[in-house]
Design a protein around this motif. Structure first.
Motif, PDB file in Angstrom:
ATOM      1  N   ALA A   1       0.765  -1.118   0.293  1.00  0.00           N
ATOM      2  CA  ALA A   1      -0.133  -0.126   0.319  1.00  0.00           C
ATOM      3  C   ALA A   1       1.050   1.073   0.228  1.00  0.00           C
ATOM      4  O   ALA A   1       1.866   0.899   0.852  1.00  0.00           O
ATOM      5  N   THR A   2       0.525   2.521  -0.620  1.00  0.00           N
ATOM      6  CA  THR A   2       1.044   3.023  -0.593  1.00  0.00           C
ATOM      7  C   THR A   2       1.835   4.560   0.270  1.00  0.00           C
ATOM      8  O   THR A   2       2.560   4.681   0.784  1.00  0.00           O
ATOM      9  N   CYS A   3       0.614   3.956   1.809  1.00  0.00           N
ATOM     10  CA  CYS A   3       0.971   4.340   2.576  1.00  0.00           C
ATOM     11  C   CYS A   3       2.037   3.720   3.030  1.00  0.00           C
ATOM     12  O   CYS A   3       2.740   4.840   4.304  1.00  0.00           O
ATOM     13  N   HIS A   4       2.592   2.855   3.136  1.00  0.00           N
ATOM     14  CA  HIS A   4       4.016   2.426   3.059  1.00  0.00           C
ATOM     15  C   HIS A   4       4.911   2.576   1.410  1.00  0.00           C
ATOM     16  O   HIS A   4       6.791   1.935   2.812  1.00  0.00           O
ATOM     17  N   GLY A   5       5.096   3.773   1.277  1.00  0.00           N
ATOM     18  CA  GLY A   5       5.947   3.751   0.389  1.00  0.00           C
ATOM     19  C   GLY A   5       6.894   2.598  -0.593  1.00  0.00           C
ATOM     20  O   GLY A   5       5.978   1.702  -0.201  1.00  0.00           O
ATOM     21  N   LYS A   6       7.936   2.881  -0.351  1.00  0.00           N
ATOM     22  CA  LYS A   6       8.787   1.556  -0.409  1.00  0.00           C
ATOM     23  C   LYS A   6       9.400   1.069   0.539  1.00  0.00           C
ATOM     24  O   LYS A   6      10.360   0.338   0.228  1.00  0.00           O
ATOM     25  N   ASP A   7       9.184   1.648   1.691  1.00  0.00           N
ATOM     26  CA  ASP A   7       9.303  -0.018   3.233  1.00  0.00           C
ATOM     27  C   ASP A   7       8.105  -1.335   2.806  1.00  0.00           C
ATOM     28  O   ASP A   7       7.282  -0.917   3.457  1.00  0.00           O
ATOM     29  N   ASN A   8       8.471  -2.210   2.496  1.00  0.00           N
ATOM     30  CA  ASN A   8       7.614  -3.356   1.991  1.00  0.00           C
ATOM     31  C   ASN A   8       7.959  -4.035   3.581  1.00  0.00           C
ATOM     32  O   ASN A   8       7.463  -5.414   3.112  1.00  0.00           O
ATOM     33  N   SER A   9       8.251  -4.109   4.768  1.00  0.00           N
ATOM     34  CA  SER A   9       8.335  -4.972   5.998  1.00  0.00           C
ATOM     35  C   SER A   9       7.506  -5.524   6.467  1.00  0.00           C
ATOM     36  O   SER A   9       7.123  -6.816   6.845  1.00  0.00           O
ATOM     37  N   ALA A  10       6.099  -4.427   6.078  1.00  0.00           N
ATOM     38  CA  ALA A  10       5.156  -5.223   6.471  1.00  0.00           C
ATOM     39  C   ALA A  10       4.087  -5.731   5.733  1.00  0.00           C
ATOM     40  O   ALA A  10       3.522  -7.467   6.418  1.00  0.00           O
ATOM     41  N   MET A  11       4.306  -5.788   4.668  1.00  0.00           N
ATOM     42  CA  MET A  11       3.666  -6.653   3.921  1.00  0.00           C
ATOM     43  C   MET A  11       4.527  -8.123   3.190  1.00  0.00           C
ATOM     44  O   MET A  11       4.332  -9.537   3.735  1.00  0.00           O
ATOM     45  N   VAL A  12       6.734  -7.915   3.727  1.00  0.00           N
ATOM     46  CA  VAL A  12       6.797  -9.097   3.464  1.00  0.00           C
ATOM     47  C   VAL A  12       6.782 -10.076   5.074  1.00  0.00           C
ATOM     48  O   VAL A  12       7.061 -11.209   4.770  1.00  0.00           O
ATOM     49  N   ASP A  13       6.540  -9.706   5.903  1.00  0.00           N
ATOM     50  CA  ASP A  13       5.788  -9.935   7.505  1.00  0.00           C
ATOM     51  C   ASP A  13       4.400 -10.866   7.349  1.00  0.00           C
ATOM     52  O   ASP A  13       5.100 -11.870   7.727  1.00  0.00           O
ATOM     53  N   ALA A  14       4.101 -10.343   6.475  1.00  0.00           N
ATOM     54  CA  ALA A  14       2.982 -10.157   6.236  1.00  0.00           C
ATOM     55  C   ALA A  14       3.078 -12.128   5.295  1.00  0.00           C
ATOM     56  O   ALA A  14       2.374 -13.260   6.305  1.00  0.00           O
ATOM     57  N   CYS A  15       3.756 -12.032   4.547  1.00  0.00           N
ATOM     58  CA  CYS A  15       3.987 -12.680   3.609  1.00  0.00           C
ATOM     59  C   CYS A  15       4.512 -13.910   4.465  1.00  0.00           C
ATOM     60  O   CYS A  15       4.201 -15.438   4.608  1.00  0.00           O
ATOM     61  N   ARG A  16       5.715 -14.028   5.291  1.00  0.00           N
ATOM     62  CA  ARG A  16       6.682 -14.401   5.614  1.00  0.00           C
ATOM     63  C   ARG A  16       5.528 -15.313   6.570  1.00  0.00           C
ATOM     64  O   ARG A  16       5.609 -16.660   7.184  1.00  0.00           O
ATOM     65  N   THR A  17       4.390 -14.609   7.535  1.00  0.00           N
ATOM     66  CA  THR A  17       4.200 -15.147   8.225  1.00  0.00           C
ATOM     67  C   THR A  17       2.783 -16.419   8.451  1.00  0.00           C
ATOM     68  O   THR A  17       2.606 -17.439   8.225  1.00  0.00           O
ATOM     69  N   ALA A  18       2.285 -16.476   6.658  1.00  0.00           N
ATOM     70  CA  ALA A  18       1.359 -17.213   5.845  1.00  0.00           C
ATOM     71  C   ALA A  18       2.307 -17.862   5.409  1.00  0.00           C
ATOM     72  O   ALA A  18       1.772 -19.372   4.788  1.00  0.00           O
ATOM     73  N   GLY A  19       3.439 -18.176   5.178  1.00  0.00           N
ATOM     74  CA  GLY A  19       4.563 -18.744   4.074  1.00  0.00           C
ATOM     75  C   GLY A  19       3.435 -19.053   2.593  1.00  0.00           C
ATOM     76  O   GLY A  19       3.803 -18.484   2.639  1.00  0.00           O
ATOM     77  N   ASP A  20       2.870 -20.348   2.589  1.00  0.00           N
ATOM     78  CA  ASP A  20       2.876 -20.432   0.897  1.00  0.00           C
ATOM     79  C   ASP A  20       1.723 -19.848   0.098  1.00  0.00           C
ATOM     80  O   ASP A  20       1.093 -19.848  -0.234  1.00  0.00           O
ATOM     81  N   LEU A  21       0.762 -19.724   1.774  1.00  0.00           N
ATOM     82  CA  LEU A  21      -0.533 -19.464   1.795  1.00  0.00           C
ATOM     83  C   LEU A  21      -0.022 -17.264   0.815  1.00  0.00           C
ATOM     84  O   LEU A  21      -2.163 -17.208   0.907  1.00  0.00           O
TER      85      LEU A  21
END
Ligand code: 0GY
Length: 290
Positions: free
Chosen positions: A72-92
């Motif tokens: 989301a643009t409110c996080h600019g180019k800091d992808n850490s929240a999105m990446v952290d969410a991906c890591r939590t879900a693993g392959d999902l």
């Protein structure tokens, strides 16, 4: 959060439409939660917190199996929240990142390992400052080695000026929300005709048949947007994706009920074959190929 911010629906209805097994919510976001994941200083809006736990609760409640989380643009180019969410879900879960030309190859590799499979190029002026096209082209070339695709977000009025650029981009291009047609002009207007032609002439261009709550003029139950979705799904059933857009950034008129959005799906994809492609086989082919 901004004083006029509308928070996501607190208790969406249980959808009546039963999603096919393995359905993917292919357009959703996470916001924060801050302060762990601070919002970007250059952001154009400050949302409520809407973290991964809430997103995955909604996934399970609605009957989805997987998510594609778009930075989301409110996080600019800091992808850490999105990446952290991906890591939590693993392959999902898979992610779509926002990066600048200064992103290193190591960072791309790390994001790929976390589940990122694309970048987003945003042209919506109320959301981002403009990025030179050469920068986007350079990023597009650099992500080819990872086989990532590109999500583009623009408004209908800007399509004319973007067409040549879009045709230059390599790989699969996914246009958010059908390029935001002006629904009040009607489905037969040349502006929407231009978008349909773009998809007809470029087999690498896909689109998300998403966000009736943003595109509608008439409001709930969004019947005025139906002909647009039906036109696209009927003509391009192998190149369409669907997502909730939770937590629905920048909605001003109302906050949609996510369960009602799921119930809208059989109106836009009217056969079970189209529904399976839209919700399962298309997103799996694009984002879970490896
Ligand atoms: C969407 C739409 C919007 C916002 C963003 O990243 C974002 O901030 O995508 C919007 O305001 O139209 O797709 O969620």
């Amino acid at each position: 959060m901004d004083p006029d911010w509308l928070k996501f629906h607190p208790n969406p209805k249980q959808p009546e439409f039963v999603l096919p097994a393995g359905a993917v919510d292919a357009h959703c976001h996470v916001f924060g939660p801050s302060p762990r994941f601070p919002f970007a200083p250059e952001r154009k809006y400050t949302p409520c917190n809407a973290g991964k736990e809430k997103l995955y609760e909604l996934r399970d409640y609605l009957g989805f199996t997987r998510n594609v989380i778009v930075q989301a643009t409110c996080h600019g180019k800091d992808n850490s929240a999105m990446v952290d969410a991906c890591r939590t879900a693993g392959d999902l879960a898979r992610g779509i990142a926002s990066v600048g030309s200064d992103v290193s190859r190591d960072e791309l590799v790390e994001m790929h390992e976390a589940g990122v499979r694309g970048v987003r190029f945003n042209f919506v002026k109320r959301l981002v400052d403009a990025t030179p096209r050469e920068v986007f082209i350079e990023i597009a070339e650099r992500i080819q080695e990872f086989n990532w695709s590109i999500v583009v977000y623009f408004e209908a009025a800007d399509l004319h000026g973007l067409e040549a650029f879009l045709k230059q981009l390599p790989g699969i291009i996914v246009v958010d929300h059908m390029g935001r047609p002006d629904v009040s002009k009607g489905v037969d207007h040349p502006d929407f005709g231009r978008f349909v032609r773009l998809m007809t002439e470029n087999e690498n261009i896909w689109t998300k048949v998403t966000c009736p709550e943003r595109l509608t003029v008439a409001g709930v139950p969004y019947d005025d947007v139906l002909p647009f979705y039906q036109t696209i799904v009927d003509q391009f059933e192998d190149r369409v994706l669907w997502g909730t857009d939770w937590p629905h950034p920048n909605m001003k008129s109302h906050m949609p009920d996510d369960g009602a959005l799921v119930d809208y799906i059989p109106k836009i994809a009217r056969t079970s074959g189209q529904q399976r492609k839209l919700l399962v086989s298309n997103p799996m082919r694009l984002y879970w190929a490896d």
